[in-house]
Design a protein around this motif. Structure first.
Motif, PDB file in Angstrom:
ATOM      1  N   VAL A 278       0.863  -1.179   0.000  1.00 41.90           N
ATOM      2  CA  VAL A 278       0.000   0.000   0.000  1.00 41.90           C
ATOM      3  C   VAL A 278       0.900   1.229   0.000  1.00 41.90           C
ATOM      4  N   LYS A 279       0.593   2.186  -0.892  1.00 40.46           N
ATOM      5  CA  LYS A 279       1.336   3.440  -0.913  1.00 40.46           C
ATOM      6  C   LYS A 279       0.385   4.569  -1.271  1.00 40.46           C
ATOM      7  N   THR A 280       0.319   5.567  -0.386  1.00 42.21           N
ATOM      8  CA  THR A 280      -0.557   6.711  -0.611  1.00 42.21           C
ATOM      9  C   THR A 280       0.269   7.991  -0.614  1.00 42.21           C
TER      10      THR A 280
ATOM     11  N   VAL B 209      -4.365   7.344  -3.560  1.00 43.31           N
ATOM     12  CA  VAL B 209      -3.918   5.983  -3.272  1.00 43.31           C
ATOM     13  C   VAL B 209      -3.277   5.437  -4.551  1.00 43.31           C
ATOM     14  N   ALA B 210      -1.952   5.302  -4.545  1.00 44.61           N
ATOM     15  CA  ALA B 210      -1.240   4.836  -5.736  1.00 44.61           C
ATOM     16  C   ALA B 210      -1.209   3.314  -5.802  1.00 44.61           C
ATOM     17  N   ASN B 211      -1.004   2.670  -4.668  1.00 41.90           N
ATOM     18  CA  ASN B 211      -1.013   1.203  -4.587  1.00 41.90           C
ATOM     19  C   ASN B 211      -1.917   0.781  -3.459  1.00 41.90           C
ATOM     20  N   ARG B 212      -2.726  -0.245  -3.725  1.00 37.84           N
ATOM     21  CA  ARG B 212      -3.582  -0.804  -2.683  1.00 37.84           C
ATOM     22  C   ARG B 212      -3.547  -2.329  -2.824  1.00 37.84           C
ATOM     23  N   ASP B 213      -2.978  -2.991  -1.826  1.00 39.10           N
ATOM     24  CA  ASP B 213      -2.891  -4.450  -1.818  1.00 39.10           C
ATOM     25  C   ASP B 213      -2.274  -4.983  -3.117  1.00 39.10           C
ATOM     26  N   ALA B 214      -1.163  -4.373  -3.542  1.00 34.70           N
ATOM     27  CA  ALA B 214      -0.488  -4.810  -4.761  1.00 34.70           C
ATOM     28  C   ALA B 214       0.508  -5.919  -4.442  1.00 34.70           C
TER      29      ALA B 214
ATOM     30  N   ALA C  19       2.241  -0.068   3.862  1.00 30.66           N
ATOM     31  CA  ALA C  19       1.949  -1.413   4.373  1.00 30.66           C
ATOM     32  C   ALA C  19       2.464  -2.410   3.345  1.00 30.66           C
ATOM     33  N   GLY C  20       2.574  -3.667   3.764  1.00 29.90           N
ATOM     34  CA  GLY C  20       3.028  -4.714   2.855  1.00 29.90           C
ATOM     35  C   GLY C  20       4.476  -5.094   3.082  1.00 29.90           C
ATOM     36  N   ALA C  21       4.933  -6.070   2.303  1.00 25.89           N
ATOM     37  CA  ALA C  21       6.286  -6.598   2.443  1.00 25.89           C
ATOM     38  C   ALA C  21       6.977  -6.665   1.097  1.00 25.89           C
ATOM     39  N   VAL C  22       8.302  -6.442   1.111  1.00 21.77           N
ATOM     40  CA  VAL C  22       9.135  -6.514  -0.087  1.00 21.77           C
ATOM     41  C   VAL C  22      10.286  -7.471   0.200  1.00 21.77           C
ATOM     42  N   LEU C  23      10.382  -8.518  -0.616  1.00 24.15           N
ATOM     43  CA  LEU C  23      11.476  -9.476  -0.482  1.00 24.15           C
ATOM     44  C   LEU C  23      12.283  -9.501  -1.773  1.00 24.15           C
TER      45      LEU C  23
ATOM     46  N   THR D 118      -3.057  -5.378  -8.058  1.00 24.47           N
ATOM     47  CA  THR D 118      -2.667  -6.427  -8.989  1.00 24.47           C
ATOM     48  C   THR D 118      -3.901  -7.242  -9.341  1.00 24.47           C
ATOM     49  N   MET D 119      -4.179  -7.339 -10.654  1.00 25.37           N
ATOM     50  CA  MET D 119      -5.386  -8.034 -11.099  1.00 25.37           C
ATOM     51  C   MET D 119      -5.102  -9.480 -11.491  1.00 25.37           C
ATOM     52  N   SER D 120      -3.950  -9.714 -12.135  1.00 24.43           N
ATOM     53  CA  SER D 120      -3.674 -11.070 -12.605  1.00 24.43           C
ATOM     54  C   SER D 120      -2.202 -11.227 -12.950  1.00 24.43           C
TER      55      SER D 120
END
Length: 515
Positions: free
Chosen positions: A15-17, A22-27, A62-66, A222-224
């Motif tokens: 998530v990035k706002t 809201v630029a990213n949501r649950d991506a 929010a979220g994680a980056v690996l 992310t859709m698919s």
């Protein structure tokens, strides 16, 4: 072997706002090691933001980056570079006055005592060029390079810093077809060497040609995700936009949505006449050489050609942005002579410039302010702007041209490149005009927006407007034009009815082989 062992990149729930945006949501994004992965979506879908989170430019809310199985959430740019993640941005970040070698080593300069060892830098950069197949003169100044060469320098910068994961944001937006083929060769070589590539692009034929897998984003999510093999451009477009999109080309390159142009009334007086015009380049050489042509009402004259053959200088001269060395430019009965840009616009000339940042926008101005740029005198009196009219105009144009986010008070800088392009197109096509100069009108915009812009250009032509179209996308020129002129060495080397043209027929003229 676990899935994490095979993944170069794993991003989950990002998530990035930015304030209310809201630029990213649950991506999420999964990219396997040693693959070329395409990241696609509409303008404003959140692709570039997600990649800037990966590159350490933004910290996610929010979220994680690996990366390679290691949690790097919230790391900084220098951390990403040290870990082998490099990003090549859509708008290059080079110092024009420095040489190629000096730009590549900037911040990581080899030293000889207290001094920068430029001799060693040149040797190292030349060695890297040879290893990667990125041919560019290490001693040349960046200001003297072509756009394609400048992009190679950006890639060299990332590779010099040890990038094993390379992110490319719209890398082919300003490249000629031969330069695109060269880039694909480089990316495949990086992949063969164990590298991983994430490619952001709106060109679906490129996705099919070079990628192994695809992630589709829409509305920040992310859709698919699917394998490229067995996927068609229509499948990708449908996932991007959420509906069937009328592509101007199918996968085989045949015209798919081409609309036969309205007949041009040959007896009508030209709306634009260029007579024996010569224009100089920034380097002091003649870029346009005694060129003459006419455009009549209800006609699109498309200019095809490899970039750098005088197209830019020609349109800038007609628009009043560049001095005409000799010759004459007329709009209907008006001789432009030394008329200013504003006077030409008031006489009915609109101009979509090829470089939206340099010529089309003031990035720190709001969307609403950019939508009246150059036309402020029509939105006020006695030096005072009518804010109510400006707001009304912005609301209308934002809705009509689907500019996202639909917040006219936002600075243009906050928008994606494609939505910035929509601002320019809305300003130039959302007013009264008789002639439109359209330079790369769909550069950097998504398939849905391309469909809309093409429809706007055809509608303007059918309403009796004259359009001069310059595009590096030859299928676009073929699909839209009534006549096609091929420009080479500052001249039109052939002018043909579009209905009689094919890409194969025009190719030899574009490269000079048929001249």
């Amino acid at each position: 072997m676990s899935a994490s062992d095979t993944m170069a990149i794993r991003m989950t729930g990002v998530v990035k706002t930015f304030g209310a945006v809201v630029a990213n949501r649950d991506a999420f994004l999964d990219v396997a090691k040693g693959e070329i992965h395409a990241l696609v979506g509409e303008n404003g879908a959140g692709k570039s933001t997600l990649m800037r989170v990966l590159a350490g430019m933004y910290a996610p809310d929010a979220g994680a980056v690996l990366v390679d199985g290691r949690d790097v959430t919230g790391w900084k740019t220098q951390d990403a570079i040290a870990a082998g993640v490099g990003m090549v941005h859509q708008h290059f970040m080079l110092v024009p006055t420095l040489t190629v070698a000096e730009n590549v080593i900037l911040g990581m300069e080899p030293r000889k005592g207290m001094q920068v060892d430029l001799h060693r830098a040149v040797i190292e950069v030349e060695s890297l060029c040879k290893k990667c197949g990125l041919h560019v003169d290490a001693k040349a100044k960046v200001a003297d390079l072509s756009v394609g060469e400048a992009q190679r320098v950006e890639i060299l910068k990332a590779l010099y810093r040890g990038a094993k994961i390379l992110i490319l944001d719209e890398p082919t937006a300003v490249l000629s077809p031969p330069e695109v083929r060269d880039l694909w060769t480089v990316l495949r070589a990086l992949k063969a060497d164990g590298g991983t590539v994430v490619l952001i692009t709106h060109k679906l034929d490129e996705v099919i040609a070079v990628s192994d897998s695809i992630t589709v984003m829409r509305g920040g999510m992310t859709m698919s995700r699917f394998a490229t093999e067995g996927t068609t451009p229509r499948d990708i477009a449908r996932a991007m936009v959420g509906r069937d999109v009328q592509l101007h080309l199918d996968a085989q390159g045949d015209a798919d949505s081409w609309v036969a142009p309205a007949s041009v009334e040959s007896s009508a007086a030209p709306v634009l006449r260029v007579t024996n015009v010569s224009v100089m380049s920034d380097r002091g050489t003649r870029a346009v050489n005694e060129l003459s042509f006419e455009i009549r009402p209800g006609e699109i004259l498309g200019i095809a050609g490899v970039e750098g053959n005088g197209q830019t200088e020609l349109l800038e001269a007609i628009a009043g942005l560049r001095h005409v060395q000799s010759g004459r430019v007329q709009l209907a009965s008006h001789d432009f002579g030394t008329r200013s840009v504003r006077e030409r616009a008031d006489l009915g000339l609109s101009h979509i410039p090829e470089d939206r940042h340099r010529r089309g926008l003031i990035l720190d101005y709001s969307i609403a302010e950019n939508l009246i740029l150059g036309r402020q005198h029509h939105f006020g009196s006695f030096g005072a702007l009518d804010t109510a009219r400006i707001d009304t105009n912005a609301a209308e144009q934002v809705q009509r041209f689907d500019i996202r986010p639909a917040m006219p008070s936002l600075p243009a800088r906050a928008l994606s490149g494609g939505n910035q392009q929509k601002i320019v197109i809305a300003r130039e096509m959302g007013r009264e005009f008789s002639v439109l100069l359209a330079a790369q009108p769909t550069r950097g915009v998504d398939v849905g927006a391309i469909e809309f812009i093409h429809a706007q250009l055809r509608a303007a032509r059918d309403a009796g407007k004259g359009i001069l179209l310059v595009s590096a996308d030859l299928p676009e020129v073929l699909a839209l034009s009534d006549r096609i002129a091929v420009m080479y060495g500052g001249r039109f080397v052939t002018v043909l009815p579009a209905a009689q043209c094919t890409a194969e027929q025009l190719g030899p003229y574009m490269t000079g082989a048929a001249v």
